[in-house]
Write an enzyme that holds these catalytic residues in place. Structure first.
Site, PDB file in Angstrom:
ATOM      1  N   GLY A 118      54.123 107.893 130.797  1.00  0.00           N
ATOM      2  CA  GLY A 118      54.575 108.209 130.179  1.00  0.00           C
ATOM      3  C   GLY A 118      53.570 108.390 128.673  1.00  0.00           C
ATOM      4  O   GLY A 118      53.101 108.496 127.776  1.00  0.00           O
ATOM      5  N   GLU A 152      51.957 100.487 126.058  1.00  0.00           N
ATOM      6  CA  GLU A 152      51.968 100.031 124.959  1.00  0.00           C
ATOM      7  C   GLU A 152      51.230  98.683 124.351  1.00  0.00           C
ATOM      8  O   GLU A 152      51.330  97.731 123.773  1.00  0.00           O
ATOM      9  CB  GLU A 152      53.502  98.566 125.125  1.00  0.00           C
ATOM     10  N   ASN A 153      50.280  99.218 124.114  1.00  0.00           N
ATOM     11  CA  ASN A 153      49.163  97.982 123.279  1.00  0.00           C
ATOM     12  C   ASN A 153      49.132  97.860 122.592  1.00  0.00           C
ATOM     13  O   ASN A 153      49.981  99.443 121.355  1.00  0.00           O
ATOM     14  CB  ASN A 153      47.330  98.676 124.009  1.00  0.00           C
ATOM     15  N   HIS A 205      60.303 103.567 122.339  1.00  0.00           N
ATOM     16  CA  HIS A 205      60.257 102.991 123.315  1.00  0.00           C
ATOM     17  C   HIS A 205      59.024 102.214 123.469  1.00  0.00           C
ATOM     18  O   HIS A 205      59.164 100.213 123.089  1.00  0.00           O
ATOM     19  CB  HIS A 205      60.347 103.717 125.090  1.00  0.00           C
ATOM     20  N   GLU A 206      57.945 102.924 122.952  1.00  0.00           N
ATOM     21  CA  GLU A 206      56.569 102.062 122.643  1.00  0.00           C
ATOM     22  C   GLU A 206      56.905 100.917 122.048  1.00  0.00           C
ATOM     23  O   GLU A 206      56.070 100.302 121.611  1.00  0.00           O
ATOM     24  CB  GLU A 206      55.380 102.650 123.225  1.00  0.00           C
ATOM     25  N   HIS A 229      58.674  98.110 121.737  1.00  0.00           N
ATOM     26  CA  HIS A 229      57.923  96.980 122.734  1.00  0.00           C
ATOM     27  C   HIS A 229      56.711  96.215 121.686  1.00  0.00           C
ATOM     28  O   HIS A 229      56.335  94.522 122.192  1.00  0.00           O
ATOM     29  CB  HIS A 229      56.484  98.197 123.311  1.00  0.00           C
ATOM     30  N   GLU A 254      60.769  96.560 129.538  1.00  0.00           N
ATOM     31  CA  GLU A 254      60.679  98.172 129.828  1.00  0.00           C
ATOM     32  C   GLU A 254      62.986  98.530 130.142  1.00  0.00           C
ATOM     33  O   GLU A 254      62.608  98.947 129.252  1.00  0.00           O
ATOM     34  CB  GLU A 254      60.658  98.235 131.576  1.00  0.00           C
TER      35      GLU A 254
END
Length: 847
Positions: free
Chosen positions: A265, A268-269, A299-300, A303, A322
Site C-alpha cells: 500500500g 514509510e521512507n 499509517h505512514e 511511522h 506495524e
C-alpha cells in the site's frame, strides 16, 4: 534467493564488531535501461583486527577499496563483500554496476505505455537497499546517508533530504547533491526519479519549523491526483500526532509520491513516502477504498516517529513498527478526520484478517521469532499488522488512553534516533500507568492463537437473568487463556430497530468469568460480547441472539455493533459450527441495509468464498447462481449512484455463473441495459469484461481491443487478468507459461495474471495444473526474487478446487520436502490450511 539470506545471529555478530557512521552514495541513472552506476563510501568503526562483511547485490563490482588499499573484486560473492583486517576507524569505497528491477524490490524501473516516459523508485524494506548500494543491511546499524544522483536533466529526483537545485552538465544530464540525513536505518532511505509532476505546500510544525510538503505522480495520471485532499489529511495527521506524541515531526520535509507497479500500500521512507497508484482514482471507487487511502496516509505518517525516529533492533520487533502504525492511524482517522467510523472499518477489515491469520498453522506470537531475512519476508501478515494493532487497542484501554499516549511520548524522547526492543516501550507504559505489564505482554505478545468468548445465560420464568457468565476457550495447540477488557451490550427489537438498552464494561480472565452485575436484568433479544470492540477474541452468539441477528441485523443502528455481529456469524461459519448455506442467506437478506462501505466489501468477499468453496460440492452450482441472482437484485434495488450499487454490481460480475448472468453483464457493458446513476467508467468496464472472459464470452482479441482503447499500466493489468480468466485449457496454459516458463513480467502483471488464473468460473481447468504446481515450487523459489516467488506460489495454487485430491497432493509435497526453506513451506502450509478448512465446512454443510 539462495545466497541472499542473512541470519539474526550473523547480524548480532556483525553489530558486535561494527558501528556505522555515514554513507555517501553516488548513483548514475543515465547508463541505459538495464544497469545504473553505484559508488558507496561508508565510514564505520570496528573491533580492530576483526573480519566481517558488507551486503551488496550487483551485476558486477568494479573496485573495492578498504582504508586506502585495494581489495580483490573476488571478495564479492553471494551478495556479500568480505572485509578483513579492520581498523578501529574505517573507510570503504565500493564501485559497482547494479541492476534495475521490475519486481518492486530495489530500484524499480517502469516505462509508461502512454507516453514512453521512464519512472524509477526505490523499495528497500526488508533487505533491498543492498540492490542499490553497498550497505550493512540490518536496522540496528544506523548512519547518516548523503545521496548524489546523476539523472536526465528534465527529471525530478527526490530522496529523504530536501531536493537541492541540480547542477546541469550541458549534455542533457544533471546532478543532485543531497544533504546528509539524520541517523536512520538503511531500509527507510529512498530514491525516486523521473519526470514526475508535483505540487508543493507547507505546514508549520509544533516546533515552529515550516515543513515543506510535496505530492508527486506520473504525468499520465496527474489529472486524477487530488493533491489538495491529500494535503488536508496530512495536516490533520501532523496536528494529531504532534499533540499526542508530544514530539515535533523529526525530519526536514514530507513528500508523498504515488509510484507505478508498487507491491504494497505504501512505504514509510523517512520524509519521502511512496504509495501505490491504486490510490490515484481514475474511475469511481468505493468509500472503502477512499477511507483506506486516508488510513494509509496516516499509517505512514505515524511511522515517521514509530519506526523511523525510533527503530527496532532486529526484525522480531517489526510489530513495534506495524502494529503501532495500524493502531495510531485508526485512532487518528477516527478522531482527526471525517472518517469517524474508522474503528468499524478496523473491525471489519483488519480484525477479520487477523483472526484468519491467527488460525493458520503458521500463526506466531505478535513478537515473532525471526531467525533470518526469509522469516521476516513472510511475516508482513495479519498478526504483525492487525492482531498487533488490536492488542495495542486493548492495551490502551487497559492502561488508559491518556497514560498510553504519555508513555509513548516518553518512549520517543528517551530513544530518539536509536534502536529499541519491546521492553523499552513497556517500561515507559508501566511508569505512566502504574500497571505491571510483564504478565500482560507474556500472554498477549509472546503467545499465539485467538481465544473464543461465549455467554452463559440462565433466566427465570419471567425472562429475568439469574446468572450471566463468560466462558473463554483456546485452541488445543495454543492453550493460553488471556485477560480481556471488553464490553457486554444488551439489544432489544423496538419497532423493527435493534437498539442497545444496556452496557457494562469489565475485565475477563480465566476459563469462566461471572458477571454478577447483569443478574436481575431482563434477558434481551440479542447479547453482544465485546460490544465496542475493545478485545481481540472471536465471539459467539447464543441461539436466541443468532436468530435475532438473522432477522434484524440490518436494524442495528450502531455500525460497529453490526460489524461485530457480521464477524461472529462469519467465524461460526468458518469454524464449521454453522452452515455456509445459512451464511449465504444471512448476507443476502441483510447486506442491502448495511451502510459501512468496508463492512459491505469484506462481507461480499466472504459471501463469494462461502459460495465457491465452503458449501457442499453438490450445492455449489445452485448456490453460486443464487448468490449472483441475489447480488443483481440488490444492485437493482440500491440507491442510484450509491456506493452499495457499485459494490453489488462488481460483486455480481465476479459471481456470474450462468448464461443469463453473462447476458446481463454484456448488456451492462454495451449499454443496452442500464441502472440509474451507474456509470460504466473505464475500470468498471474492465471488471465487466473480465467477467465475460471468465464466462467464455470474450476472447483474447476482444481483450486486446479493449487494451488498445486503454493502453495504460492499469489497462495492462486488467488485460492480463482477463486473458487468464478465459475458461479454456489453452488460455490457462498460456497464463501459466507466461509466469513459469518466462521471467520477464513485472510484479503487477504477475499478480494480475494469477488472479485471473484462479477465477472460480474456470475451476475445472485447474485440475490439469495440480501436478505442475508442485513440480515448479522449488525451481521458482530458487530462481525468483522473494516477492515474485510469493505471488506465484500463492496465486497459482489451484485453491478453487477445494477438494481432497488437492489436499492430499499438498500434504504429499510437504512430506517429501522437509528440508525446503521454512518460508516456502510456510506458504504451502497456508495454502493447505485453506483447503482443509473448506473441506471441514463442506462436511458441515452436507450434514
Amino acid at each position: 534467493m539462495p545466497g541472499e539470506n542473512l541470519t539474526r545471529i550473523e547480524a548480532q555478530e556483525r553489530r558486535a564488531i561494527v558501528d556505522t557512521h555515514s554513507y555517501e552514495v553516488g548513483l548514475d541513472l543515465t547508463r541505459g535501461a538495464e544497469i545504473f552506476g553505484s559508488r558507496t563510501v561508508v565510514r564505520f568503526s570496528a573491533t580492530e583486527g576483526a573480519d566481517t562483511f558488507i551486503d551488496l547485490i550487483a551485476r558486477e563490482v568494479q573496485s573495492i577499496t578498504l582504508n586506502g588499499r585495494d581489495v580483490p573484486v573476488s571478495a564479492f560473492a553471494d551478495s556479500r563483500i568480505a572485509l578483513e583486517g579492520l581498523q578501529r576507524e574505517n573507510e570503504l569505497v565500493v564501485e559497482a554496476d547494479c541492476l534495475y528491477t521490475n519486481t518492486g524490490e530495489g530500484l524499480h524501473r517502469f516505462v509508461d505505455p502512454v507516453d514512453g516516459e521512464v519512472y524509477l523508485y526505490s523499495q528497500f524494506e526488508v533487505p533491498d537497499s543492498r540492490r542499490v548500494f553497498a550497505v550493512f543491511e540490518q536496522p540496528d546499524l544506523k548512519a547518516t546517508f548523503a545521496f548524489t544522483v546523476t539523472a536526465p536533466e528534465p527529471w525530478k529526483v527526490i530522496s529523504n533530504s530536501p531536493t537541492p537545485e541540480p547542477k546541469k552538465h550541458g549534455d542533457g544530464r544533471a546532478t543532485w547533491v543531497f544533504e546528509p540525513t539524520p541517523r536512520i536505518s538503511s531500509y527507510i532511505t529512498a530514491i525516486v526519479a523521473g519526470p514526475y509532476e508535483e505540487v508543493r505546500s507547507e505546514l508549520t510544525s509544533a516546533s515552529g519549523r515550516v515543513i515543506p510538503l510535496g505530492v508527486y505522480g506520473r504525468k499520465s495520471l496527474w489529472q486524477h491526483l487530488d493533491a489538495d485532499y491529500i494535503f488536508d489529511k496530512t495536516r490533520e495527521g501532523f496536528a494529531y500526532y504532534e499533540e499526542k506524541f508530544d514530539y515535533p515531526y523529526p525530519f526536514a520535509k514530507y513528500d508523498q509520491l504515488f509510484v507505478p507497479e508498487f507491491n504494497a500500500g505504501a512505504m514509510e521512507n523517512a520524509g519521502a513516502v511512496t504509495f501505490t497508484e491504486t490510490y490515484v482514482f481514475r474511475s469511481k471507487v468505493t468509500d472503502a477504498v477512499k477511507e483506506r487511502r486516508v488510513v494509509t496516509i496516516l499509517h505512514e505518517l505515524a511511522h515517521m516517529w514509530f519506526g523511523d525516529l525510533v527503530t527496532m533492533k532486529w526484525w522480531n520487533g517489526l510489530w513495534l513498527n506495524e502494529s503501532f502504525a495500524e493502531w495510531a492511524s485508526t485512532i487518528a482517522t477516527a478522531e482527526a478526520t471525517e472518517w469517524t467510523e474508522a474503528w468499524t472499518t478496523f473491525n471489519a477489515m483488519e480484525k477479520t484478517w487477523a483472526y484468519r491469520q491467527d488460525q493458520l498453522p503458521s500463526t506466531h506470537p505478535v513478537v515473532a521469532e525471526i531467525n533470518d531475512l526469509e522469516d521476516v519476508q513472510v511475516n508482513f501478515d495479519g498478526i504483525t499488522y492487525a492482531k498487533g494493532g488490536s492488542v495495542l487497542k486493548q492495551l490502551a484501554a487497559w492502561v488508559g488512553i491518556e497514560q498510553f499516549f504519555a508513555g509513548v511520548a516518553a518512549y520517543f524522547k528517551k530513544n530518539e534516533w536509536s534502536n529499541t526492543e519491546l521492553s523499552d516501550l513497556l517500561t515507559e507504559l508501566e511508569t505512566t500507568s502504574g500497571r505491571e505489564l510483564g504478565t500482560w505482554a507474556k500472554k498477549w505478545l509472546e503467545t499465539a492463537g485467538v481465544n473464543t468468548l461465549a455467554p452463559v445465560i440462565s433466566e427465570d420464568a419471567d425472562g429475568v437473568i439469574t446468572r450471566f457468565a463468560i466462558t473463554q476457550t483456546a485452541p488445543a495447540d495454543y492453550p493460553t487463556i488471556r485477560p480481556h477488557r471488553l464490553g457486554v451490550g444488551f439489544y432489544n427489537v423496538t419497532d423493527g430497530a435493534l437498539e442497545r438498552v444496556h452496557h457494562v464494561e469489565l475485565d475477563v480472565d480465566g476459563d469462566l468469568t461471572e458477571v454478577p452485575e447483569l443478574k436481575g436484568q431482563r434477558r434481551p433479544d440479542l447479547v453482544l460480547l465485546n460490544d465496542e470492540d475493545l478485545a481481540y477474541a472471536k465471539i459467539r452468539l447464543d441461539e436466541r441472539s443468532l436468530r435475532t441477528a438473522i432477522e434484524h441485523l440490518g436494524g442495528i443502528a450502531d455500525p460497529l455493533a453490526r460489524s461485530l455481529v457480521w464477524g461472529a456469524a462469519w467465524d461460526q461459519t468458518r469454524d464449521a459450527e454453522s452452515s455456509p448455506s445459512d451464511y449465504v442467506d444471512l448476507v443476502l437478506r441483510n447486506i442491502g441495509r448495511e451502510t459501512e462501505s468496508t463492512t459491505v466489501r469484506t462481507t461480499l468477499a466472504q459471501l463469494q468464498l462461502a459460495a465457491n468453496s465452503y458449501v457442499a460440492p453438490e450445492k455449489r452450482e445452485s448456490t453460486r447462481a443464487k448468490v449472483a441472482d441475489g447480488l443483481w437484485q440488490l444492485a437493482e434495488g440500491a440507491e442510484a449512484g450509491s456506493d452499495s450499487q457499485l459494490q453489488f454490481v462488481t460483486a455480481f460480475a465476479t459471481a456470474a455463473s450462468t448464461p443469463a448472468h453473462w447476458d446481463t453483464v454484456q448488456a451492462l457493458r454495451d449499454g443496452s441495459q442500464t441502472l440509474p446513476g451507474l456509470e460504466i467508467d473505464t475500470d468498471l468496464a474492465w471488471q465487466l469484461l473480465i467477467s465475460l472472459a471468465a464466462g467464455g464470452r470474450a476472447d483474447a482479441a476482444a481483450i486486446d481491443e479493449a487494451l488498445a482503447d486503454d493502453n495504460t499500466a492499469k489497462g495492462g493489468e486488467f488485460a492480463a487478468q482477463a486473458k487468464a480468466s478465459i475458461p479454456s485449457a489453452e488460455a490457462k496454459r498460456a497464463a501459466w507459461d507466461s509466469l513459469i516458463a518466462k521471467d520477464d513480467k513485472p510484479n503487477t502483471i504477475v499478480r494480475s495474471t494469477a488472479l485471473g488464473f484462479q477465477h472460480p468460473a474456470g475451476v475445472e481447468q485447474l485440475r490439469d495444473f495440480v501436478a505442475s504446481y508442485f513440480d515448479m515450487l522449488l525451481p521458482i523459489w530458487n530462481s525468483r526474487s522473494y516477492q515474485i516467488a510469493q505471488y506465484i506460489i500463492v496465486g497459482l495454487y489451484p485453491a478453487p478446487l477445494a477438494n481432497r485430491e488437492l489436499q492430499d497432493a499438498t500434504r504429499a509435497w510437504l512430506r517429501a520436502n522437509p528440508d525446503a526453506a521454512p518460508a516456502l513451506r510456510r506458504l504451502v502450509d497456508e495454502n493447505l490450511a485453506g483447503v482443509e478448512r473448506a473441506l471441514a465446512v463442506q462436511d458441515r454443510d452436507a450434514s
